[in-house]
Design a protein around this motif. Structure first.
Motif, short mmCIF file in Angstrom:
data_model
loop_
_atom_site.label_atom_id
_atom_site.label_comp_id
_atom_site.label_asym_id
_atom_site.label_seq_id
_atom_site.Cartn_x
_atom_site.Cartn_y
_atom_site.Cartn_z
N LYS A 15 30.36 35.73 23.41
CA LYS A 15 30.35 37.07 22.45
C LYS A 15 29.82 38.24 22.90
CE LYS A 15 28.92 37.77 17.69
NZ LYS A 15 28.34 37.21 16.34
N GLY A 16 30.59 39.47 22.63
CA GLY A 16 30.14 40.60 23.34
C GLY A 16 30.81 40.98 24.72
N GLY A 17 31.42 39.96 25.48
CA GLY A 17 32.10 40.18 26.48
C GLY A 17 33.60 40.62 26.26
N THR A 18 34.71 40.22 26.88
CA THR A 18 35.83 40.67 26.59
C THR A 18 36.83 39.37 26.28
OG1 THR A 18 36.34 40.02 29.04
CG2 THR A 18 35.68 42.34 28.33
N GLY A 19 36.28 38.34 25.93
CA GLY A 19 37.14 37.05 25.26
C GLY A 19 37.95 37.59 24.28
N ASN A 20 37.64 38.61 23.25
CA ASN A 20 38.72 39.00 22.33
C ASN A 20 39.72 39.84 22.88
OD1 ASN A 20 36.96 41.13 22.42
ND2 ASN A 20 36.66 41.26 19.99
N ALA A 21 39.62 40.36 24.07
CA ALA A 21 40.71 41.38 24.67
C ALA A 21 41.68 40.40 25.63
CB ALA A 21 40.11 42.45 25.56
N LYS A 22 42.82 40.84 25.68
CA LYS A 22 43.81 40.20 26.66
C LYS A 22 43.67 40.91 27.87
CE LYS A 22 48.04 37.66 26.25
NZ LYS A 22 47.60 36.24 26.15
N THR A 23 42.72 40.53 28.79
CA THR A 23 42.71 41.27 30.09
C THR A 23 42.60 40.22 31.19
OG1 THR A 23 41.23 42.90 31.17
CG2 THR A 23 40.13 41.28 29.70
N ALA A 24 42.93 40.74 32.34
CA ALA A 24 43.06 39.72 33.64
C ALA A 24 41.64 38.88 33.85
CB ALA A 24 43.45 40.62 34.75
N GLY A 25 40.64 39.64 33.67
CA GLY A 25 39.45 38.85 34.15
C GLY A 25 39.01 37.46 33.42
N ASN A 26 39.35 37.42 32.10
CA ASN A 26 39.30 36.24 31.33
C ASN A 26 40.09 35.04 32.04
OD1 ASN A 26 37.79 37.98 29.69
ND2 ASN A 26 39.58 38.01 27.95
N TYR A 27 41.19 35.43 32.31
CA TYR A 27 42.07 34.40 33.17
C TYR A 27 41.44 34.06 34.45
CZ TYR A 27 44.64 35.23 28.84
OH TYR A 27 45.24 35.59 27.61
N ALA A 28 41.14 34.73 35.34
CA ALA A 28 40.92 34.52 36.52
C ALA A 28 39.22 33.83 36.38
CB ALA A 28 40.20 35.82 37.19
N ALA A 29 38.62 34.11 35.39
CA ALA A 29 37.30 33.36 35.40
C ALA A 29 37.56 31.77 34.60
CB ALA A 29 36.66 33.97 33.84
N SER A 30 39.04 31.37 34.26
CA SER A 30 39.32 30.40 33.79
C SER A 30 40.03 29.22 34.92
CB SER A 30 40.26 30.06 32.68
OG SER A 30 41.54 30.78 33.37
N LEU A 31 40.25 29.92 36.05
CA LEU A 31 41.06 29.14 36.96
C LEU A 31 40.26 28.03 37.92
CD1 LEU A 31 42.86 32.24 38.79
CD2 LEU A 31 43.51 30.64 37.26
N LYS A 32 38.94 28.26 38.05
CA LYS A 32 38.16 27.12 38.61
C LYS A 32 38.15 25.95 37.62
CE LYS A 32 35.61 25.25 41.97
NZ LYS A 32 36.36 24.88 43.12
N ALA A 33 37.80 25.94 36.36
CA ALA A 33 37.74 24.89 35.79
C ALA A 33 39.06 24.15 35.46
CB ALA A 33 37.23 25.30 34.16
N GLN A 34 40.18 25.19 35.43
CA GLN A 34 41.56 24.43 35.23
C GLN A 34 42.10 23.79 36.77
OE1 GLN A 34 43.87 24.54 32.97
NE2 GLN A 34 45.26 23.87 34.35
N GLU A 35 41.59 24.35 37.47
CA GLU A 35 41.74 23.68 39.06
C GLU A 35 41.34 22.14 38.86
OE1 GLU A 35 42.02 25.54 43.47
OE2 GLU A 35 39.91 24.92 42.79
N GLU A 36 39.83 22.15 38.80
CA GLU A 36 39.11 20.94 38.73
C GLU A 36 39.80 19.98 37.79
OE1 GLU A 36 34.98 21.34 38.44
OE2 GLU A 36 34.91 22.71 40.40
N ALA A 37 40.01 20.58 36.48
CA ALA A 37 40.69 19.60 35.57
C ALA A 37 41.92 18.81 36.01
CB ALA A 37 40.84 20.46 34.09
N GLU A 38 42.65 19.73 36.52
CA GLU A 38 44.15 19.20 37.03
C GLU A 38 43.95 18.26 38.16
OE1 GLU A 38 46.33 22.76 38.31
OE2 GLU A 38 46.92 23.28 36.21
N ALA A 39 43.04 18.29 38.97
CA ALA A 39 42.68 17.41 39.99
C ALA A 39 42.36 15.99 39.55
CB ALA A 39 41.88 17.89 41.08
#
Length: 357
Positions: A190-214
């Motif tokens: 809250k107070g960050g950019t989570g409610n905006a559709k911006t690239a950084g939010n998705y970049a921040a999600s990649l590590k967790a996604q990668e580990e989950a897929e593994a």
């Protein structure tokens, strides 16, 4: 509609279209794209549709260094009558401007942006696939292109729209997916950019996604960034749970994206008189509901997949199977209703469907 002016340069060489029954997601692009520039003191100018092509940017462009960019995602569909239609595109333009506000990007004229989007699709309408489960994915985006290494909003921007014929986003389709509850990384606060559709939010999600897929999971369930307790989103989708006949979705709190599919699902449930509430819901509550045999269904909602049922949740070493890992009755009803409205196979009582002329 105003008499908007867009210069059009048609491609002299058309690309070979893929087989529409073998489409993946986001790998093939149409013949043309829309481009418009912004210059401080001049505003948005030089709207044009040109052949799809690479773009050239200065290495010092602000987008590369400080990530000042926003985007949207929506779809165009081919009806049985061979008409091309969009689903609630005005909501995408509104959300694009909300993202612009958060990222200090000049707002666009929403009516003009929709006009440009329709014109581009009209030019490339032969790319709209007509196979069940397929669509033309529409990606509007804006980025800062001023060459400057100081940390400040750019003085120049580009607004672009590209198109891509797509199949299913998840290979599982409407079948339930396995989800890992993320306990280390956070997507946004809250107070960050989570409610905006911006690239950084998705970049921040990649590590967790990668580990989950593994570990064999399709996506992660994000918890809040402060207490790691309350549910926020699943992957890049909003999430819903059906507990004792009531549907619950996390309330918008400044770090959750206001999804258009989420909004549509809420309106559908109200229309059907199905109890639904937006509120804080903890991961503990979900597991307690499961153990009490009260958790009936769970599903994600988003433009790309529409509805993605959740068949399994894994958290702190415990796995729970939801609805016997089968697609729930409500999930299927929502999916069928939304996709039928989107593709024009049923009446649209909400006025959500917009024809591309």
């Amino acid at each position: 509609m105003k008499d908007y002016q867009i210069d059009v340069q048609l491609s002299s060489t058309k690309k070979e279209k893929p087989a529409f029954n073998q489409l993946s997601f986001g790998t093939v692009f149409t013949d043309h794209m829309f481009v418009m520039d912004y210059t401080k003191g001049k505003g948005w100018h030089d709207a044009r549709i040109i052949p799809y092509q690479p773009i050239t940017l200065d290495p010092a462009a602000i987008i590369f260094h400080y990530g000042q960019t926003v985007f949207e995602g929506l779809k165009a569909y081919k009806t049985k009558e061979d008409e091309v239609v969009l689903f609630r595109p005005d909501e995408n333009m509104k959300r694009l401007n909300r993202s612009n506000q958060r990222l200090c990007i000049p707002e666009i004229d929403e009516e003009f942006a929709l006009f440009a989007l329709k014109k581009l699709i009209s030019i490339d309408k032969d790319w709209v696939p007509n196979v069940e489960g397929t669509s033309l994915y529409v990606r509007p985006f804006i980025f800062a292109d001023e060459p400057y290494l100081g940390v400040s909003p750019s003085n120049t921007y580009k607004f672009m729209i590209i198109l891509s014929p797509v199949g299913a986003y998840y290979k599982e389709g409407i079948n339930p997916v396995k989800i890992a509850v993320e306990s280390e990384f956070v997507r946004a606060v809250k107070g960050g950019t989570g409610n905006a559709k911006t690239a950084g939010n998705y970049a921040a999600s990649l590590k967790a996604q990668e580990e989950a897929e593994a570990e064999g999971f399709s996506q992660v369930l994000w918890l809040d960034g402060r207490e790691h307790k309350y549910i926020e989103e699943v992957g890049s989708m909003n999430v819903f749970f059906k507990i004792k006949g009531e549907v619950i979705t996390p309330e918008l709190n400044g770090s959750i994206l206001e999804g258009i599919t989420r909004k549509s699902v809420l309106e559908l449930l109200h229309f059907w008189n199905i109890p639904v509430v937006e509120r804080k819901i903890s991961i503990d509550e979900i597991f307690q509901a499961y153990h009490a045999s009260e958790l009936e269904e769970a599903f994600g909602t988003g433009t790309a997949a529409v509805i993605s049922p959740i068949g399994e949740l894994s958290w702190q070493g415990e796995k729970i199977i939801i609805n016997e890992a089968k697609t729930g009755e409500l999930s299927k009803k929502i999916y069928d209703s939304l996709t039928s409205i989107q593709t024009g196979s049923v009446e649209d009582p909400f006025g959500w469907r917009v024809e591309v002329e």
